[in-house]
Scaffold this motif. Sequence first.
Motif, mmCIF file in Angstrom:
data_model
loop_
_atom_site.group_PDB
_atom_site.id
_atom_site.type_symbol
_atom_site.label_atom_id
_atom_site.label_comp_id
_atom_site.label_asym_id
_atom_site.label_seq_id
_atom_site.Cartn_x
_atom_site.Cartn_y
_atom_site.Cartn_z
ATOM 1 N N VAL A 107 0.871 -1.185 0.000
ATOM 2 C CA VAL A 107 0.000 0.000 0.000
ATOM 3 C C VAL A 107 0.902 1.227 0.000
ATOM 4 O O VAL A 107 1.879 1.276 0.759
ATOM 5 C CB VAL A 107 -0.910 0.062 1.256
ATOM 6 C CG1 VAL A 107 -1.900 1.212 1.147
ATOM 7 C CG2 VAL A 107 -1.641 -1.257 1.489
ATOM 8 N N TRP A 108 0.597 2.196 -0.853
ATOM 9 C CA TRP A 108 1.369 3.436 -0.842
ATOM 10 C C TRP A 108 0.475 4.633 -1.094
ATOM 11 O O TRP A 108 -0.662 4.501 -1.510
ATOM 12 C CB TRP A 108 2.502 3.393 -1.864
ATOM 13 C CG TRP A 108 2.114 3.540 -3.302
ATOM 14 C CD1 TRP A 108 1.950 4.701 -3.996
ATOM 15 C CD2 TRP A 108 1.870 2.493 -4.246
ATOM 16 N NE1 TRP A 108 1.619 4.433 -5.302
ATOM 17 C CE2 TRP A 108 1.567 3.081 -5.495
ATOM 18 C CE3 TRP A 108 1.874 1.091 -4.165
ATOM 19 C CZ2 TRP A 108 1.268 2.351 -6.633
ATOM 20 C CZ3 TRP A 108 1.580 0.354 -5.302
ATOM 21 C CH2 TRP A 108 1.283 0.981 -6.524
ATOM 22 N N ARG A 109 1.048 5.811 -0.838
ATOM 23 C CA ARG A 109 0.351 7.077 -1.077
ATOM 24 C C ARG A 109 1.293 7.998 -1.836
ATOM 25 O O ARG A 109 2.441 8.197 -1.418
ATOM 26 C CB ARG A 109 -0.033 7.720 0.256
ATOM 27 C CG ARG A 109 -0.693 9.093 0.106
ATOM 28 C CD ARG A 109 -1.042 9.661 1.469
ATOM 29 N NE ARG A 109 -2.191 8.989 2.017
ATOM 30 C CZ ARG A 109 -3.397 9.533 2.140
ATOM 31 N NH1 ARG A 109 -3.598 10.774 1.761
ATOM 32 N NH2 ARG A 109 -4.388 8.853 2.658
ATOM 33 N N ASP A 110 0.823 8.520 -2.958
ATOM 34 C CA ASP A 110 1.602 9.519 -3.688
ATOM 35 C C ASP A 110 1.325 10.874 -3.069
ATOM 36 O O ASP A 110 0.169 11.318 -3.030
ATOM 37 C CB ASP A 110 1.216 9.508 -5.177
ATOM 38 C CG ASP A 110 1.705 8.236 -5.864
ATOM 39 O OD1 ASP A 110 2.918 7.946 -5.762
ATOM 40 O OD2 ASP A 110 0.891 7.540 -6.491
ATOM 41 N N GLU A 111 2.390 11.508 -2.546
ATOM 42 C CA GLU A 111 2.245 12.833 -1.957
ATOM 43 C C GLU A 111 2.763 13.855 -2.968
ATOM 44 O O GLU A 111 3.043 13.493 -4.108
ATOM 45 C CB GLU A 111 3.005 12.870 -0.621
ATOM 46 C CG GLU A 111 2.393 11.870 0.361
ATOM 47 C CD GLU A 111 3.225 11.601 1.611
ATOM 48 O OE1 GLU A 111 4.401 12.006 1.655
ATOM 49 O OE2 GLU A 111 2.679 10.953 2.523
ATOM 50 N N GLU A 112 2.898 15.135 -2.558
ATOM 51 C CA GLU A 112 3.229 16.160 -3.560
ATOM 52 C C GLU A 112 4.561 15.908 -4.245
ATOM 53 O O GLU A 112 4.652 15.878 -5.453
ATOM 54 C CB GLU A 112 3.220 17.537 -2.914
ATOM 55 C CG GLU A 112 1.856 18.183 -3.088
ATOM 56 C CD GLU A 112 1.797 19.574 -2.544
ATOM 57 O OE1 GLU A 112 2.822 20.286 -2.616
ATOM 58 O OE2 GLU A 112 0.736 19.932 -2.035
ATOM 59 N N LEU A 115 3.340 2.758 2.606
ATOM 60 C CA LEU A 115 2.626 2.704 3.894
ATOM 61 C C LEU A 115 2.643 1.314 4.508
ATOM 62 O O LEU A 115 2.638 1.175 5.730
ATOM 63 C CB LEU A 115 1.170 3.146 3.690
ATOM 64 C CG LEU A 115 0.960 4.574 3.178
ATOM 65 C CD1 LEU A 115 -0.506 4.811 2.844
ATOM 66 C CD2 LEU A 115 1.426 5.581 4.220
ATOM 67 N N ALA A 116 2.604 0.287 3.674
ATOM 68 C CA ALA A 116 2.583 -1.084 4.213
ATOM 69 C C ALA A 116 3.057 -2.062 3.151
ATOM 70 O O ALA A 116 2.748 -1.907 1.970
ATOM 71 C CB ALA A 116 1.154 -1.445 4.642
ATOM 72 N N LEU A 117 3.818 -3.049 3.615
ATOM 73 C CA LEU A 117 4.272 -4.128 2.729
ATOM 74 C C LEU A 117 4.374 -5.376 3.606
ATOM 75 O O LEU A 117 5.068 -5.348 4.630
ATOM 76 C CB LEU A 117 5.647 -3.785 2.140
ATOM 77 C CG LEU A 117 6.322 -4.866 1.308
ATOM 78 C CD1 LEU A 117 5.588 -5.073 -0.014
ATOM 79 C CD2 LEU A 117 7.771 -4.487 1.014
ATOM 80 N N GLY A 118 3.671 -6.417 3.238
ATOM 81 C CA GLY A 118 3.726 -7.634 4.060
ATOM 82 C C GLY A 118 3.463 -8.870 3.230
ATOM 83 O O GLY A 118 2.708 -8.837 2.261
ATOM 84 N N VAL A 119 4.124 -9.956 3.624
ATOM 85 C CA VAL A 119 3.956 -11.259 2.965
ATOM 86 C C VAL A 119 3.754 -12.298 4.071
ATOM 87 O O VAL A 119 4.461 -12.257 5.098
ATOM 88 C CB VAL A 119 5.204 -11.609 2.114
ATOM 89 C CG1 VAL A 119 5.104 -13.015 1.531
ATOM 90 C CG2 VAL A 119 5.407 -10.587 0.994
#
Length: 147
Positions: free
Chosen positions: A60-65, A71-75
């Motif tokens: 999960v990620w968020r593109d900021e300015e 934000l999260a990475l899991g296996v």
Amino acid sequence: MIDHSLELVKVTKMNLNKLEIVLVATLPVLYPASFFKSVLKGSNTAYLAVVDGKAVGCVVWRDEEQTSHLLALGVFILYRRRGIGSALLNLFVKQCKSKEIYLHVSAQNIDSILFYQHFGFSAVCRVPNYYRGLEENTAIKMLKMIS
Ligand SMILES: CC(C)(COP(=O)(O)OP(=O)(O)OC[C@H]1O[C@@H](n2cnc3c(N)ncnc32)[C@H](O)[C@@H]1OP(=O)(O)O)[C@@H](O)C(=O)NCCC(=O)NCCS
């Protein structure tokens, strides 16, 4: 070695529950409802790693300015060291909108720090009290410039 059946599937309202399951199983952080709403609105982007029809990982990620924030990475533990985390991270690097990417990882989480260093992330600083409600609450901020 990446599984031949590995698929990376965008999270929508149809599979949002699978994202919740993978996050609960892989990370000690409790994500609020607003986190999942942001996925549906598109301000957070999320993908699942699916092996033989089963969701076993997520990013999960968020593109900021100016930057993109992982934000999260899991296996799932039984699926680690098969290249699935790498496939998810590479997808993030390809699809995010910035050349500067950063993340926070628990200072205790040496395995993940090694994983991110393997990908060329460098530690920038320690962030005390980053994780609310966790005993080990210091994070390391890590950064990478994409060429
Ligand atoms: C971090 C995580 C996503 C890595 O996923 P993964 O699928 O096991 O990663 P990969 O198989 O793609 O690993 C790629 C390389 O990273 C390095 N690496 C991965 N895990 C490692 C570990 N435990 N110790 C040392 N190096 C590691 C290795 O160089 C590995 O290559 P190799 O297996 O050929 O030696 C996984 O360990 C995980 O889900 N951890 C729990 C959740 C978490 O802490 N997420 C990060 C904070 S957001």
